[in-house]
Design an enzyme around this catalytic site. Structure first.
Site, PDB file in Angstrom:
ATOM      1  N   GLY A  35      -2.795  25.895  16.747  1.00  0.00           N
ATOM      2  CA  GLY A  35      -1.843  26.108  17.827  1.00  0.00           C
ATOM      3  C   GLY A  35      -0.406  25.815  17.477  1.00  0.00           C
ATOM      4  CG  MET A  56       1.992  27.087  12.086  1.00  0.00           C
ATOM      5  SD  MET A  56       3.611  26.389  11.837  1.00  0.00           S
ATOM      6  CE  MET A  56       4.156  27.451  10.543  1.00  0.00           C
ATOM      7  NE  ARG A  73      -3.012 -15.457  12.974  1.00  0.00           N
ATOM      8  CZ  ARG A  73      -3.410 -14.179  12.849  1.00  0.00           C
ATOM      9  NH1 ARG A  73      -4.600 -13.814  13.259  1.00  0.00           N
ATOM     10  NH2 ARG A  73      -2.606 -13.291  12.306  1.00  0.00           N
ATOM     11  CD  GLU A 121       2.682 -16.100   5.976  1.00  0.00           C
ATOM     12  OE1 GLU A 121       2.358 -15.264   6.827  1.00  0.00           O
ATOM     13  OE2 GLU A 121       2.364 -17.298   6.057  1.00  0.00           O
ATOM     14  CB  THR A 176       0.679  -7.495   5.290  1.00  0.00           C
ATOM     15  OG1 THR A 176      -0.504  -7.554   6.096  1.00  0.00           O
ATOM     16  CG2 THR A 176       0.298  -7.414   3.832  1.00  0.00           C
ATOM     17  CG  ASN A 177       0.580  -9.588  10.561  1.00  0.00           C
ATOM     18  OD1 ASN A 177       0.252  -8.440  10.294  1.00  0.00           O
ATOM     19  ND2 ASN A 177      -0.269 -10.473  11.066  1.00  0.00           N
ATOM     20  CG  ASP A 178       5.078 -14.101   9.088  1.00  0.00           C
ATOM     21  OD1 ASP A 178       6.027 -13.897   9.873  1.00  0.00           O
ATOM     22  OD2 ASP A 178       4.160 -14.905   9.312  1.00  0.00           O
ATOM     23  CB  CYS A 214      -5.436 -12.646   6.217  1.00  0.00           C
ATOM     24  SG  CYS A 214      -4.000 -13.693   5.990  1.00  0.00           S
TER      25      CYS A 214
HETATM   26  C1  PEP Z   1       0.670 -12.660   8.545  1.00  0.00           C
HETATM   27  O1  PEP Z   1       1.818 -13.037   8.613  1.00  0.00           O
HETATM   28  O2  PEP Z   1       0.341 -11.540   8.101  1.00  0.00           O
HETATM   29  C2  PEP Z   1      -0.419 -13.516   9.013  1.00  0.00           C
HETATM   30  C3  PEP Z   1      -1.683 -13.161   8.855  1.00  0.00           C
HETATM   31  O3  PEP Z   1      -0.062 -14.627   9.666  1.00  0.00           O
HETATM   32  P1  PEP Z   1       0.352 -14.666  11.207  1.00  0.00           P
HETATM   33  O4  PEP Z   1       0.170 -13.298  11.767  1.00  0.00           O
HETATM   34  O5  PEP Z   1      -0.494 -15.692  11.841  1.00  0.00           O
HETATM   35  O6  PEP Z   1       1.798 -15.043  11.094  1.00  0.00           O
HETATM   36 MG    MG Z   2       2.161 -15.155   8.958  1.00  0.00          MG
END
Ligand code: PEP
Ligand code: MG
Length: 893
Positions: A100, A102, A569, A757, A779-781, A844
């Site tokens: 859908g 093109m 945690r 991190e 990897t969040n931080d 994590c």
């Molecule tokens: C992170 O930072 O990826 C992590 C797993 O720690 P938090 O999310 O608790 O800061």
């Molecule tokens: Mg963290």
């Protein structure tokens, strides 16, 4: 010399990059001699060159002319000739199918003269004028830029005037009148006449297809599906065959298996006396393929034969479009068909059983995203009354939302956080933004192969089609019998059953989820999923652990196949009733006070750890020392200040505890707490905190060991930026471990590692590895600190603008940014292992459960990913898929 045009007989699937998927598949059908209307493909390279240089590539028009001449010679008819002209279809065909997205132009080559010739040759004036008006409509909107709605309105007006319920009720005179109206509309809207020269029509149609690659809808779709913008589209020019020549003609769409459930057996829709576009647009209700067997048994038998051949050739579910012209079957196109997530698992398992593919290939053909969709709940309809409406179960799943009647309203409400159900008579590509925003799509018309059905299935959005409701867009309501449903009313849409309920129906667990929870293995879908999981686990190199903070989560994670806990945690254990104990520790005036507060916390933490270690007995359990800033455990500064001020305003004395708390909160206030006193920094400056946590862990290990268990606790230090921080913390950890060992006589060995991190940690990983027995990427931080994005603020604030501008294709908090964060990660892996070859490395952050990121972690040679328990099956599946060569995370068909 570069070649821009290939005859269908010249190509094959190896040339899919150049010929596009449709062109390559046409070639694959043409070579073994299936009845494919002849034609040729203009390559994606021609498109790329046109889009880059802004003009037709040199030599293209000559090549097209040459191929056209061969087509004309073979057909014995010329394009545009006044009597019985050759007519063409012009369709886009990118490398990856973009349903859908093109544009298609049919009946190209007609003009004021040749329409008369076509009438004579076909013996049907009505057919000729109908073909001409279709060309004007498609060419007018696609090539000349006239709003398609203008033509639709003119058609509706005429039908109303004639009292016609269906297009078929209009006769030749009506349609010839419509042609005049359309020509006038084109002139009025564009200031130019519809081109009568068929060569000009062809040239402009090809260029318009090239340009539609950069149309808004196409770009939205590509961004969603991660299709590169630079690929371009091919153009397929094919001899027209006609399904609208009377009752011995028709058009249809067919699948070699049911694309909704995966069940074996031919499946599809057929529309007598119609062209293919009518089937897909859902304008009239179709009949099933079984009915075609009665209508035209010979064509049906041929169709079945060709479909069997195609399925064996492609070793997969194929969908095809076909036309029957005066009882003669023509195969118009084929491709490996799109399917629901359920069908993907079922078909993969069945093809293995049929010996067409091996289990590894079966695993390639399913995805973690698809599995996640199957883990969704369905409605528990036992308690809800009668269904409001029944339609076709076009795309499975269950969704509840407020009814809206157009795309803009869907986008607006969804943007404000509301769940919406988009209701239309039928959808068109213009509804795409609304379909993306909606939880479910409900249409009054159209079959399982209508636009709404195909697109919703591809997106995994719940969809019920052809529900027979009376939709009144202008009045913003729909009616079913006596029931009127106004915009904003909440309905529940069950795309697996094809039913719609008024109000919010309760949701019931999915069979697949039940399988993960209980191991109950039933035939069909669940069995197919179980086999894919087993295959994935056999081949995966990445281990999958879970992020779990409670024994319950740990137990579930284990059931879901987690091979340990990658992140516990501990701060989550400081909430609820225990907050007061943490408060007491923070407010402690002296050493004795603090010790008292900490020792009150100790047994509680020990109890938590015993529960978790028991649930994960024999598997590694990574316990992270406290990470967030301590003021997170205290009341909010403004709340306290307001409470105190209000008390004072009443002339009363404020509670001294409140005053003390406010002073502490003010003292600890940070403008950027995420970058403040948290992580390892806390342990280094708050006396006794680490010692208490480590003691609780060590004593839990002792308790579990004495109970005959095999606790495997690992201690993880968060937010380390310098090796010195880790060295000091580790010394303290080991001191306490040794102390508990000595006190209890039970040797306690816990590996000590760190989270990576912060960019500095990644860049100095060689030194940090001297003190760490394992790394776990937070990897969040790491994303937060690499991009400088506040993880709590930016997604809502401006990510949609960033996505629109193409700065990234997905939020870097969802899918790992390979170029930036990924590069830091690779540096840390290389340096860490250089310093300590047996360094265990995991991740994590949230990315541990994201399919694309899991593939990256596999490539980066991590040892494990850790994610929330519910994502564990997804991560397991993708870890297995990542280990197969040539598999991409989103390779769903
Ligand atoms: C992170 O930072 O990826 C992590 C797993 O720690 P938090 O999310 O608790 O800061
Ligand atoms: Mg963290």
């Amino acid at each position: 010399m570069v070649r821009y045009v290939y005859d269908f007989a010249e190509g094959d699937s190896d040339l899919a990059g150049l010929l596009g998927g449709k062109g390559a598949n046409l070639a694959e059908m043409t070579r073994p001699g299936m009845p494919v209307p002849p034609g040729f493909t203009v390559t994606t390279e021609a498109c790329r060159s046109y889009l880059t240089c802004g003009r037709e590539p040199h030599g293209l028009s000559e090549e097209i002319s040459e191929h056209l001449t061969s087509l004309e010679n073979a057909a014995g008819r010329r394009l545009g000739q006044p009597n019985g002209p050759l007519l063409l279809s012009v369709r886009s065909g990118a490398r990856f199918s973009m349903p859908g997205m093109m544009e298609t132009i049919l009946d190209l080559g007609l003009g004021d003269d040749s329409v008369l010739g076509l009438a004579k040759k076909s013996g049907s004036e009505r057919f000729a004028w109908d073909s001409y008006r279709r060309l004007l409509q498609m060419f007018g909107s696609t090539v000349m830029g006239v709003d398609g709605g203008v033509f639709e309105s003119a058609l509706s007006d005429l039908k109303r005037l004639r009292g016609a319920a269906d297009d078929l009720d209009l006769d030749a005179a009506d349609l010839s009148e419509l042609v005049e109206t359309y020509k006038n509309l084109i002139r009025e809207e564009t200031g130019e006449d519809f081109p009568q020269s068929s060569d000009e029509q062809l040239r402009r149609a090809v260029l318009a297809v090239f340009e539609s690659w950069n149309g808004e809808r196409a770009r939205i779709y590509r961004r969603r599906e991660h299709i590169a913008d630079g690929l371009g589209t091919a153009v397929n020019v094919q001899t027209m065959v006609f399904g609208n020549l009377g009752s011995d003609s028709g058009s249809g769409v067919a699948f070699t298996r049911d694309p909704a459930t995966g069940r074996a057996g031919l499946y599809g829709d057929y529309l007598p006396n119609a062209q293919g576009e009518d089937v897909v647009a859902g304008i009239r209700d179709t009949v099933s393929l079984a009915d075609l067997e009665d209508l035209d048994p010979v064509s049906y038998a041929q169709l079945r034969g060709h479909m069997r051949t195609l399925e064996r050739h492609y070793r997969d579910l194929c969908d095809i479009e076909f036309t029957i012209e005066h009882g003669r079957l023509w195969m118009l196109q084929t491709r490996v068909g799109k399917r629901t997530s359920e069908a993907a698992f079922v078909i993969a398992a069945e093809l293995v059983d049929e010996g067409l593919i091996d289990p590894a290939e079966a695993l390639r053909r399913v995805t973690g995203d698809g599995l996640a969709r199957l883990m969704f709940a369905r409605f528990d309809t036992s308690g809800v009354g009668e269904a409001l409406a029944h339609g076709l179960p076009a795309s499975p799943g269950a969704a509840v939302g407020a009814v809206v009647f157009d795309s803009a309203e869907a986008v607006r409400r969804a943007g404000a956080g509301e769940h919406v159900v988009l209701v239309r008579q039928e959808t068109t590509p213009d509804d795409l933004a609304g379909m993306i925003a909606a939880r479910a799509v409900l249409t009054s018309h159209g079959g399982n192969t209508s636009h709404a059905a195909v697109v919703a299935r591809g997106m995994g959005t719940v969809c019920v089609c052809g529900a027979g409701i009376a939709v009144d867009i202008a009045a913003r309501r729909f009616t079913v019998g006596d029931t009127v449903v106004e915009e904003g009313t909440v309905v529940s849409v069950d795309g697996s059953e094809g039913t719609v309920y008024l109000g919010a129906a309760p949701l019931a667990e999915s069979d697949v989820m039940r399988y993960f929870e209980s191991g109950e293995r039933t035939a069909g879908l669940v069995e197919s999923v179980a086999r894919a999981m087993e295959q994935a686990d056999r081949g995966a190199r990445l281990e999958v652990r879970a992020n779990a903070d409670t024994p319950q989560d740990a137990v579930r994670a284990r059931r879901f196949g987690a091979r340990g806990i990658g992140l516990c945690r501990t701060e989550h254990m400081f909430l609820g009733e225990r907050r007061e104990l943490v408060e007491a520790m923070i407010l402690a005036r002296d050493e004795t006070d603090r010790k008292r507060a900490l020792s009150a916390l100790l047994p509680l933490q020990r109890g938590d750890f015993i529960g978790i270690l028991e649930a994960m007995d024999g598997l590694p359990t990574t316990i992270r020392l406290i990470d967030p800033p301590l003021h997170e455990f205290l009341p909010h500064r403004t709340d306290l200040a307001v409470r105190i001020a209000a008390t004072e305003a009443r002339g009363e004395r404020p509670d001294p505890h409140d005053v003390e708390l406010l002073a502490a909160v003010s003292r600890m206030h940070e403008e950027n707490p995420m970058l403040g006193l948290r992580g390892v920094r806390l342990g280094l400056v708050v006396p006794g905190l680490v010692a208490m946590q480590v003691r609780a862990i060590a004593e839990a290990v002792v308790a579990r060991t004495r109970a005959g268990g095999s606790p495997e606790a690992e201690i993880m230090v968060p937010l380390v930026g310098a090796v010195e921080e880790l060295r000091i913390e580790r010394t303290e950890v080991e001191r306490v471990l040794a102390q508990v060992s000595e006190e209890t006589g039970v040797p306690v060995h816990c590996p000590v590692g760190t989270m990576i991190e912060l960019p500095r940690a990644a860049l100095t990983a060689r030194r940090i590895a001297e003190e760490a027995e394992f790394f776990s990427f937070g990897t969040n931080d790491l994303t937060q600190t690499t991009w400088g994005f506040s993880r709590d603020d930016v997604e809502a604030a401006f990510f949609s603008a960033y996505l629109d501008k193409g700065i990234f294709a997905a939020s870097p908090f969802e899918t790992l940014d390979r170029d930036g964060v990924g590069r830091l990660l690779r540096i840390a892996v290389d340096e860490g292992r250089a310093a300590r070859p047996d360094l265990k490395i995991g991740v994590c952050g949230e990315h541990g459960g994201d399919p694309d990121s899991v593939h990256f972690f596999h490539e980066a040679e991590l040892d494990y990913v850790s994610c929330s328990p519910f994502r564990v099956p997804v991560a397991r599946l993708e870890a297995g898929r990542a280990a197969l060569s040539g598999t991409r995370p989103n390779d769903s068909k």
